[in-house]
Design an enzyme around this catalytic site. Sequence first.
Site, PDB file in Angstrom:
ATOM      1  N   GLU A  65      53.809  54.406  67.557  1.00 47.91           N
ATOM      2  CA  GLU A  65      53.259  55.636  66.991  1.00 47.91           C
ATOM      3  C   GLU A  65      52.765  55.494  65.554  1.00 47.91           C
ATOM      4  O   GLU A  65      52.003  56.344  65.066  1.00 47.91           O
ATOM      5  CB  GLU A  65      54.296  56.767  67.071  1.00 47.91           C
ATOM      6  CG  GLU A  65      55.484  56.641  66.134  1.00 47.91           C
ATOM      7  CD  GLU A  65      56.644  55.824  66.682  1.00 47.91           C
ATOM      8  OE1 GLU A  65      57.779  55.980  66.209  1.00 47.91           O
ATOM      9  OE2 GLU A  65      56.406  55.007  67.603  1.00 47.91           O
TER      10      GLU A  65
ATOM     11  N   CYS B 299      62.586  51.951  70.024  1.00 45.46           N
ATOM     12  CA  CYS B 299      63.571  51.483  69.047  1.00 45.46           C
ATOM     13  C   CYS B 299      64.990  51.885  69.491  1.00 45.46           C
ATOM     14  O   CYS B 299      65.504  51.354  70.460  1.00 45.46           O
ATOM     15  CB  CYS B 299      63.228  52.010  67.656  1.00 45.46           C
ATOM     16  SG  CYS B 299      64.132  51.179  66.328  1.00 45.46           S
ATOM     17  N   TYR B 300      65.623  52.862  68.825  1.00 39.18           N
ATOM     18  CA  TYR B 300      66.939  53.331  69.249  1.00 39.18           C
ATOM     19  C   TYR B 300      66.893  53.804  70.698  1.00 39.18           C
ATOM     20  O   TYR B 300      67.839  53.605  71.463  1.00 39.18           O
ATOM     21  CB  TYR B 300      67.417  54.464  68.338  1.00 39.18           C
ATOM     22  CG  TYR B 300      68.759  55.040  68.711  1.00 39.18           C
ATOM     23  CD1 TYR B 300      69.937  54.510  68.193  1.00 39.18           C
ATOM     24  CD2 TYR B 300      68.858  56.121  69.585  1.00 39.18           C
ATOM     25  CE1 TYR B 300      71.172  55.038  68.538  1.00 39.18           C
ATOM     26  CE2 TYR B 300      70.089  56.655  69.933  1.00 39.18           C
ATOM     27  CZ  TYR B 300      71.253  56.109  69.409  1.00 39.18           C
ATOM     28  OH  TYR B 300      72.478  56.624  69.764  1.00 39.18           O
TER      29      TYR B 300
ATOM     30  N   HIS C   7      57.450  50.325  67.001  1.00 44.40           N
ATOM     31  CA  HIS C   7      57.006  51.723  66.896  1.00 44.40           C
ATOM     32  C   HIS C   7      55.507  51.811  67.169  1.00 44.40           C
ATOM     33  O   HIS C   7      54.693  51.625  66.260  1.00 44.40           O
ATOM     34  CB  HIS C   7      57.312  52.277  65.505  1.00 44.40           C
ATOM     35  CG  HIS C   7      58.765  52.512  65.250  1.00 44.40           C
ATOM     36  ND1 HIS C   7      59.405  53.680  65.611  1.00 44.40           N
ATOM     37  CD2 HIS C   7      59.715  51.719  64.696  1.00 44.40           C
ATOM     38  CE1 HIS C   7      60.686  53.604  65.278  1.00 44.40           C
ATOM     39  NE2 HIS C   7      60.895  52.429  64.717  1.00 44.40           N
TER      40      HIS C   7
ATOM     41  N   GLY D  26      65.899  56.031  65.742  1.00 43.06           N
ATOM     42  CA  GLY D  26      66.940  56.687  64.954  1.00 43.06           C
ATOM     43  C   GLY D  26      67.685  55.666  64.118  1.00 43.06           C
ATOM     44  O   GLY D  26      67.602  54.458  64.371  1.00 43.06           O
TER      45      GLY D  26
END
Length: 507
Positions: free
Chosen positions: A166, A82-83, A164, A55
Amino acid sequence: MVEHGVVILDFGSQYTQLIARRCRELGVYSELLPFDTKLATIKAKKPVAIVLSGGPNSVDEPGAPIRDVKELLQVAPVLGICYGMQLLAHELGGKVERAQRREYGFNTVTWNEPMEHLPQTQKVWMSHGDVITKVPPGAKVIGESGSGHPAAMIANDYWAVQFHPEVAHTEMGDDFLKAFLFRFCKAERNWSTQLIEEHLLHDIRERVGKEKVLCALSGGVDSTVVATLLTRALGPDQVKCVFVDTGLLRKNEFENVQVMYKELGLNVLGFDARKEFLGELTGVEDPEKKRKIIGKVFIDVFKKAFSKVGECTWLAQGTLYPDVIESVSPRGTSVTIKSHHNVGGLPKDLGLKLIEPLRELFKDEVRKIGADMGIPKKFLWRHPFPGPGLAIRLIGAVNEHDLNILKDVDAIYIEELEKNGLYEKIWQAFCVLLPVKTVGVQGDNRTYDKVIALRAVTSTDGMTADWYPFEPKFMAHLSNRITNEVRGVNRVVYDVTSKPPGTIEWE
């Protein structure tokens, strides 16, 4: 709803949908929910894993999306991305601070201990300006970034990474997700085309029973798969389809698509509404006004068609999972993304119950189901076509003369792409007729005619796109055909803008 899948809580990352796609591609059902979804709702889904997405916020800033992660850890193993990693640290007793050296784009992770069969130094994609300066009690750092920041930490009940996994930019990101899902969470593969189709057919029969369904066809992949699926489940006598000719479709599209519908065994009423649409659009230049007019006229026309179809109880739409996700922000508040979106797009005063068989699926899953049901590959893999049709590819006022020019050029363009083996290499290709005239010379005579802009982009999901580098020989031949065969055009230009900064469509 499929149980024992992955629940992904969305904290606002532009990549959140990709997490869901990757899990499904690995054979595990996944579902995306707003970050503040009630715990009882999450528990009811019996998830095998919970993912906290990335985010744009910092965890300690006012208004940042925060939730109690301790209660989530009581439900299923958690992966923070991440966030999500920073939130785990923040909520479990660690410390997160602004990084002196932010990390955006390509970076590396060096694993301090072996992680499955990942290389010790792995190329990854990062996007963060904060850093964990103290890990929570019971956690340990097992990977560091190129800047020496904690890039991965694990504990008994969660994993967390600053990169990330993904996104396609991350090297062996799927291998990392496999390790989390199948080794750490002991997930089982419960999502395949065959299982999806069986689930959908059973659900349709259970919900609809002996009642009749009205299906709105657009000529696109989604509505065609919906109609074919419903007909497969219930039979053509129970499923009645309406296909409206708006006058804004491609050249001969209305006739050609109806032939395919007949081959698929669909019960279709073709409805000619060209006069209604063009009458309302004449002289309209603003693209948002065009969209709103098209939406209003379609509803009016659909009501007329509905009166000719006969008694129906259900209305079917080709809503996909991204449509559902984009219609709700990460904070859970409804937002309007496009005025011609499928969600809520058809009249409620018809008194019909709504059925959206594909609302749990992504586009690639829909195409696989369509292929299994015998829908031709050429149709399933057609380039995206906007809901408002050619009205937004005709810059300026809409009129029948210019629409015919645009249709003729478009037909030549697509024909040449297919003839030269280029069509399947391109995500989307189309023409835009500009409200500009230029001087030309044709047959020793001076002309003062319109300009056509050609657009062709490559992409994987439409979120980002690059313009396609055609060979000069192909472009010369294409330009020559257009200016020779289409009266009213004397100049051809090519759009070399990527997304961002531009969008794929011009309007």
